[in-house]
Write a protein that holds these residues in place. Structure first.
Motif, PDB file in Angstrom:
ATOM      1  N   UNK A   6       0.850  -1.181   0.000  1.00 18.28           N
ATOM      2  CA  UNK A   6       0.000   0.000   0.000  1.00 18.28           C
ATOM      3  C   UNK A   6       0.884   1.229   0.000  1.00 18.28           C
ATOM      4  N   UNK A   7       0.238   2.389  -0.153  1.00 20.09           N
ATOM      5  CA  UNK A   7       0.979   3.639  -0.079  1.00 20.09           C
ATOM      6  C   UNK A   7       1.104   4.371  -1.392  1.00 20.09           C
ATOM      7  N   UNK A   8       0.625   3.763  -2.470  1.00 18.73           N
ATOM      8  CA  UNK A   8       0.693   4.440  -3.754  1.00 18.73           C
ATOM      9  C   UNK A   8      -0.244   5.630  -3.813  1.00 18.73           C
ATOM     10  N   UNK A   9      -0.111   6.406  -4.871  1.00 20.70           N
ATOM     11  CA  UNK A   9      -0.960   7.566  -5.030  1.00 20.70           C
ATOM     12  C   UNK A   9      -0.472   8.453  -6.141  1.00 20.70           C
ATOM     13  N   UNK A  10      -1.037   9.643  -6.197  1.00 21.49           N
ATOM     14  CA  UNK A  10      -0.677  10.637  -7.205  1.00 21.49           C
ATOM     15  C   UNK A  10       0.223  11.682  -6.562  1.00 21.49           C
ATOM     16  N   UNK A  13       5.937  15.588  -9.866  1.00 20.18           N
ATOM     17  CA  UNK A  13       7.364  15.334 -10.065  1.00 20.18           C
ATOM     18  C   UNK A  13       8.180  16.084  -9.019  1.00 20.18           C
ATOM     19  N   UNK A  14       9.165  15.397  -8.491  1.00 16.08           N
ATOM     20  CA  UNK A  14       9.988  15.966  -7.429  1.00 16.08           C
ATOM     21  C   UNK A  14       9.496  15.624  -6.039  1.00 16.08           C
ATOM     22  N   UNK A  15       8.299  15.077  -5.949  1.00 16.06           N
ATOM     23  CA  UNK A  15       7.722  14.737  -4.666  1.00 16.06           C
ATOM     24  C   UNK A  15       8.183  13.388  -4.150  1.00 16.06           C
ATOM     25  N   UNK A  16       7.583  12.995  -3.030  1.00 14.96           N
ATOM     26  CA  UNK A  16       7.980  11.749  -2.367  1.00 14.96           C
ATOM     27  C   UNK A  16       6.760  10.915  -2.009  1.00 14.96           C
ATOM     28  N   UNK A  17       6.983   9.628  -1.925  1.00 13.49           N
ATOM     29  CA  UNK A  17       5.985   8.683  -1.443  1.00 13.49           C
ATOM     30  C   UNK A  17       6.713   7.578  -0.709  1.00 13.49           C
ATOM     31  N   UNK A  18       6.016   6.974   0.255  1.00 13.77           N
ATOM     32  CA  UNK A  18       6.563   5.806   0.909  1.00 13.77           C
ATOM     33  C   UNK A  18       5.591   4.655   0.744  1.00 13.77           C
ATOM     34  N   UNK A  19       6.066   3.599   0.132  1.00 12.85           N
ATOM     35  CA  UNK A  19       5.275   2.391  -0.009  1.00 12.85           C
ATOM     36  C   UNK A  19       5.563   1.463   1.162  1.00 12.85           C
ATOM     37  N   UNK A  20       4.534   0.747   1.559  1.00 10.07           N
ATOM     38  CA  UNK A  20       4.680  -0.219   2.640  1.00 10.07           C
ATOM     39  C   UNK A  20       4.223  -1.583   2.157  1.00 10.07           C
ATOM     40  N   UNK A  87       8.205  11.478 -13.676  1.00  8.50           N
ATOM     41  CA  UNK A  87       7.072  10.879 -14.404  1.00  8.50           C
ATOM     42  C   UNK A  87       7.357   9.446 -14.858  1.00  8.50           C
ATOM     43  N   UNK A  88       8.592   9.146 -15.174  1.00  3.24           N
ATOM     44  CA  UNK A  88       8.918   7.789 -15.620  1.00  3.24           C
ATOM     45  C   UNK A  88       8.903   6.764 -14.492  1.00  3.24           C
ATOM     46  N   UNK A 121       3.091   9.718 -11.163  1.00  2.00           N
ATOM     47  CA  UNK A 121       3.867  10.938 -10.982  1.00  2.00           C
ATOM     48  C   UNK A 121       3.531  11.883 -12.130  1.00  2.00           C
ATOM     49  N   UNK A 122       2.981  13.033 -11.802  1.00  2.00           N
ATOM     50  CA  UNK A 122       2.597  14.001 -12.822  1.00  2.00           C
ATOM     51  C   UNK A 122       3.735  14.998 -13.057  1.00  2.00           C
ATOM     52  N   UNK A 123       3.811  15.460 -14.293  1.00  2.00           N
ATOM     53  CA  UNK A 123       4.893  16.396 -14.642  1.00  2.00           C
ATOM     54  C   UNK A 123       4.474  17.836 -14.409  1.00  2.00           C
TER      55      UNK A 123
END
Length: 123
Positions: A6-10, A13-20, A87-88, A121-123
């Motif tokens: 879990x932990x995905x989302x929108x 670009x340049x941002x962060x996310x943490x998946x668990x 984005x990639x 990841x949006x540009x």
């Protein structure tokens, strides 16, 4: 062994996310935990892996320096901290477990798989 990611989302670009990734069952046999991703129309590819016996970590060149894999054995959790997202990096991310002590980067080497979580990841 059952895995649930879990932990995905929108994110921009340049941002962060943490998946668990939560593991249950006979987790002691999963010496290596890894993260893979699959973008639309592409094959599933290796992202990162961690071997709990010695704490060693491995990364794909495309994410080295931006992503960090970590493991909390007491809680049977594996994390993927993703910084400086591009984005990639957009893909469905999967956690996977392997009973071998050898860290491998091919999806077919991993026996246990979570259901995947979408990162956009949006540009």
């Amino acid at each position: 062994v059952q895995l649930q990611a879990c932990g995905g989302g929108l994110v921009q670009a340049g941002g962060s996310l943490r998946l668990s990734c939560a593991a249950s069952g006979r987790t002691a046999s999963t010496y290596v935990m890894g993260w893979f991703r699959q973008a639309p129309g592409k094959e599933r590819e290796f992202v990162a892996a961690n071997r709990w016996t010695d704490g060693s970590t491995y990364y794909a060149d495309s994410v080295k320096g931006r992503f960090t894999i970590s493991r909390e054995n007491a809680k049977n959790m594996v994390y993927l901290q993703m910084n400086s997202l591009k984005p990639e990096d957009t893909a469905v991310y999967y956690c996977a477990g392997d009973g071998s002590l050898t860290v491998r980067t091919t999806p077919t080497a991993y026996r246990y798989w979570g259901q995947g979580t979408l990162v956009t990841v949006s540009s």
